[in-house]
Design an enzyme around this catalytic site. Structure first.
Site, mmCIF file in Angstrom:
data_model
loop_
_atom_site.group_PDB
_atom_site.id
_atom_site.type_symbol
_atom_site.label_atom_id
_atom_site.label_comp_id
_atom_site.label_asym_id
_atom_site.label_seq_id
_atom_site.Cartn_x
_atom_site.Cartn_y
_atom_site.Cartn_z
ATOM 1 N N LYS A 35 0.813 -1.218 0.000
ATOM 2 C CA LYS A 35 0.000 0.000 0.000
ATOM 3 C C LYS A 35 0.846 1.267 0.000
ATOM 4 C CE LYS A 35 -0.688 0.291 5.025
ATOM 5 N NZ LYS A 35 0.061 1.543 5.217
ATOM 6 N N THR A 36 1.998 1.260 0.687
ATOM 7 C CA THR A 36 2.836 2.467 0.724
ATOM 8 C C THR A 36 3.356 2.790 -0.669
ATOM 9 O OG1 THR A 36 3.501 1.900 2.982
ATOM 10 C CG2 THR A 36 4.802 3.568 1.850
ATOM 11 N N ASP A 220 -3.380 7.706 4.852
ATOM 12 C CA ASP A 220 -2.954 6.324 5.089
ATOM 13 C C ASP A 220 -3.582 5.804 6.383
ATOM 14 O OD1 ASP A 220 -1.628 3.957 4.722
ATOM 15 O OD2 ASP A 220 0.332 4.683 5.343
ATOM 16 N N GLU A 221 -3.730 4.486 6.494
ATOM 17 C CA GLU A 221 -4.259 3.843 7.719
ATOM 18 C C GLU A 221 -5.594 4.466 8.144
ATOM 19 O OE1 GLU A 221 -2.915 1.223 8.648
ATOM 20 O OE2 GLU A 221 -0.738 1.278 8.455
#
Length: 733
Positions: A35-36, A220-221
């Site tokens: 994902k990063t 993110d997250e």
């Protein structure tokens, strides 16, 4: 410009997320799905393919480490400067907004950020000034109450206490705390977010400015966002701009601190035509680990749904170890780590995950005995150390005399004969007059309302801090820090401690000077003076719970701390009913679902080898507890697991057996037999009534006349056999 290099090497779904049109988008990213990489390549794609300027992008993360990594990765793949881009944590971005618009936010220009420790001290002081009983109103509980209300976006004035006296008292503390912080120019971590939200909510022109500026906001997250963070993001992207969220509902494990997994569902319902891209190909774990993790998490309802898969090998099945007790569990894990090291592997590639911090104690002892290096992940960070916080408090008070938290911390450190009586007078005066503690101290001095001794000591402190301002105004930051450490008396105080602790503290103070020398005001904070920027940096670093880089040592951590990490070999210990899931979680479906997600997160940290351990008995908080294996183990598919040792059938004696029966039914276990009388150094004399296992892994159940029955590991119990002249009499009763 050819941007094909941004999608080369990506799988079909990663490529779809990176090169999607400008739109609201959910990237549902499974564990280990890259994902990063997708997030950073998406940002680069927007700049290079869609010509979005750097200042038109806002990227939000949860840790400083993640923000730094993201900035570094984008810089590596972009052929031009990305200085104008806003990349940071929620707290970091909120802080930046408040610094830029401090007047609209109703804050002084030199406002300071206080950490959790300083916040707790302020709450304690307010409880005392309000004459509340801290037994009925514990400071820690009220601190949680205040932060929880702020995370919900609620000020004290928004809350209706009803007829509850307790709620009225809590609100009184909350209101007094708000007033004290406003007066002193102090902002806690929850306040950063709340005030940044209010800043945009109450300033239409400012909100429009940022909505027009940030064409794309990427988070993110996202599954870890709380109610206030969601509201802030929703507000910021409620115009002709777009929100991209990257998250995994199966990894939402922070409900206890306000994270709301439902925020992903809200995004899908409330945003204009959002699309969903699923990243399900896993690049981390083996087939057995992924198959078992998938089956486990399918027991949760209301999931968005995804199935992790790998093009790699199945690898080893997940090992399930059934230990006799927690000591046996510890020894087994240690033996496996020794074997791992003998095979030429690194210790830092091994992690032991547990549900609560208390479980690390036995492993720490065992590793020290076996000279195995280990590291407790999530330990105390540099800016959280006592000597650093003391030094920073002097700098804070010099920079802002109204900082009550800093004043209280250092007014009598080093000791300068300013006792509790004087401090109570300052606190009372501050409360009565509506002053900060500095203002109250000056007022008491000018009106000679203190004893001569107290007046002299307090005046000396006020003059010292005031003098620091003029003495250091022309010095570079690192010399300023060095001057404060030396002339405040802190250095001499810590040197006087002697020994290793003293040496460590002095080294840390020297490191603080080095940190100041290396510090550069970030490009996005050029409007701040160097000291203010450094103080903000230290406060935000302190609030970040991400640990330091690994040394070559076994990594011990809670399963919560393990999120986002990966290790070649993982041991999940204490996976028992009552431990994991905990007793309270078994009675609450919402909590149980989160515990299952936590188990899923723990399992998917493992790259090659995963071992899950449970113990039949465990000593907890001074009591021996008997647990059955966790339901999570029962939810794993048989084809993907391997039982290292199944729960053995215990051989128990029949009442009043004959001597010959002992010999025929019992096996000789390291020199011990059923029916023998033995002596234990702690429990006294007893009789062996049951046994199981063999060799070093065997154990005995002994009935002691004073303390009842105990299970003991044979090899470690140091039992002494008591010679018996007539064994026929042993069980005659």
């Amino acid at each position: 410009m050819d941007v094909s290099y941004l999608t080369d090497g990506l799988n079909d779904f990663q490529r779809a997320a990176v090169s999607a049109p400008e739109q609201n988008m959910l990237v549902l990213a499974g564990a280990g799905s890259g994902k990063t990489r997708v997030l950073t390549h998406r940002i680069a794609w927007l700049m290079q393919e869609k010509n979005i300027p750097t200042y038109g992008i806002l990227a939000v993360t949860f840790t400083n480490k993640a923000a730094k990594e993201m900035r570094g990765r984008i810089a590596d793949i972009c052929p031009f400067q990305i200085g104008g881009m806003w990349i940071g944590t929620f707290h970091g971005i909120a802080h930046r907004l408040l610094r830029l618009h401090y007047q609209q936010a109703n804050l002084p220009e030199q406002f300071q950020i206080i950490d959790s420790d300083d916040q707790l001290k302020m709450v304690k002081r307010i409880i005392k000034t309000l004459n509340l009983d801290d037994k009925f109103y514990p400071a820690k509980e009220l601190q949680w109450y205040i932060n929880d209300k702020k995370d919900e976006g609620l000020r004290a004035k928004h809350i209706d206490a009803g007829y509850s006296l307790q709620e009225k008292q809590r609100l009184q503390v909350y209101q007094a705390y708000e007033e004290a912080c406003q007066l002193a120019g102090l902002v806690d971590f929850a306040e950063l977010l709340l005030r940044a939200h209010e800043l945009l909510l109450n300033n239409e022109a400012l909100l429009k400015h940022y909505q027009d500026r940030f064409k794309h906001v990427l988070v993110d997250e996202f599954q870890d966002t709380n109610k206030l963070q969601y509201a802030w993001l929703n507000l910021l992207t409620d115009s002709n701009n777009f929100l991209t969220i990257v998250g995994d509902d199966d990894q939402s494990i922070y409900g206890w601190r306000g994270a709301d997994v439902e925020n992903i569902q809200r995004f899908l319902k409330e945003k204009n035509n959002p699309v969903t891209v699923r990243l399900e190909q896993n690049y981390r774990s083996t087939g057995h680990i992924l198959n078992a993790s998938n089956q486990l998490i399918q027991n949760n309802s209301n999931r968005l749904g995804k199935v992790l898969w790998t093009s790699g090998e199945d690898g080893e099945p997940i090992a399930i170890y059934s230990a006799f007790n927690d000591y046996d569990e510890t020894r087994y894990v240690t033996s496996q780590i020794k074997a791992w090291e003998r095979e030429g592997n690194k210790l830092c590639d091994c992690a032991i995950l547990y549900r609560s911090n208390a479980q690390s104690r036995l492993f720490e002892t065992e590793f020290m005995n076996n000279q195995i290096p280990f590291h407790i992940y999530g330990g105390q960070r540099f800016f959280d150390r006592l000597e650093i916080k003391d030094s920073m408090a002097y700098l804070r008070l010099m920079n802002n005399h109204q900082d009550d938290a800093a004043f209280e911390r250092i007014v009598n450190k080093p000791k300068r004969k300013i006792g509790n009586t004087t401090l109570d007078k300052i606190r009372f005066c501050a409360r009565e007059q509506g002053y900060t503690m500095w203002q109250a101290a000056v007022y008491l001095l000018e009106n000679k309302q203190l004893s001569a001794g107290a007046r002299s000591s307090l005046n000396g402190f006020i003059e010292l801090v005031s003098r620091f301002k003029s003495e250091t105004s022309e010095l570079p930051l690192f010399q300023m820090v060095d001057h404060i450490i030396s002339h405040s008396g802190l250095k001499a105080m810590f040197q006087a401690e002697k020994g290793e602790k003293s040496r460590t503290r002095i080294e840390n103070l020297q490191e603080l000077v080095s940190a100041a020398q290396q510090f550069k005001v970030p490009e996005e904070e050029q409007e701040m003076d160097e000291l203010t920027a450094f103080l903000a940096y230290a406060a935000l670093e302190s609030g970040d719970n991400q640990a330091d880089e690994f040394e070559d040592a076994v990594q011990l951590m809670t399963m919560h701390s393990a999120k986002g990490l990966e290790f070649s070999q993982v041991f999940m210990v204490g996976v028992e009913e009552g431990m994991f899931p905990g007793q309270r979680s078994t009675e609450d479906e919402t909590r149980l679902a989160e515990e299952r997600r936590l188990c899923y997160v723990g399992m998917t940290r493992a790259m090659k080898k995963l071992t899950i351990c449970h113990a039949e008995s465990r000593r907890l908080y001074g009591q021996e507890k008997f647990h059955s294996p966790s339901r999570f183990i029962a939810e794993l598919p048989e084809k993907d697991i391997h039982f290292v040792r199944k729960k053995t059938q215990v051989k128990r004696m029949q009442p009043a057996p004959l001597p010959s029966t002992f010999k025929s039914e019992s096996q000789d276990v390291l020199g011990f037999q059923l029916g023998q009388q033995v002596k234990h150094v702690k429990f006294g004399e007893g009789t062996i009534i049951a046994q199981e296992g063999s060799g070093e892994n065997s154990r005995l159940q002994v009935h002691f006349s004073d303390v009842g029955s105990k299970w003991l590991m044979t090899a470690y119990a140091r039992l002494e056999v008591i010679p018996v002249t007539n064994q026929d009499t042993l069980f005659s009763h």
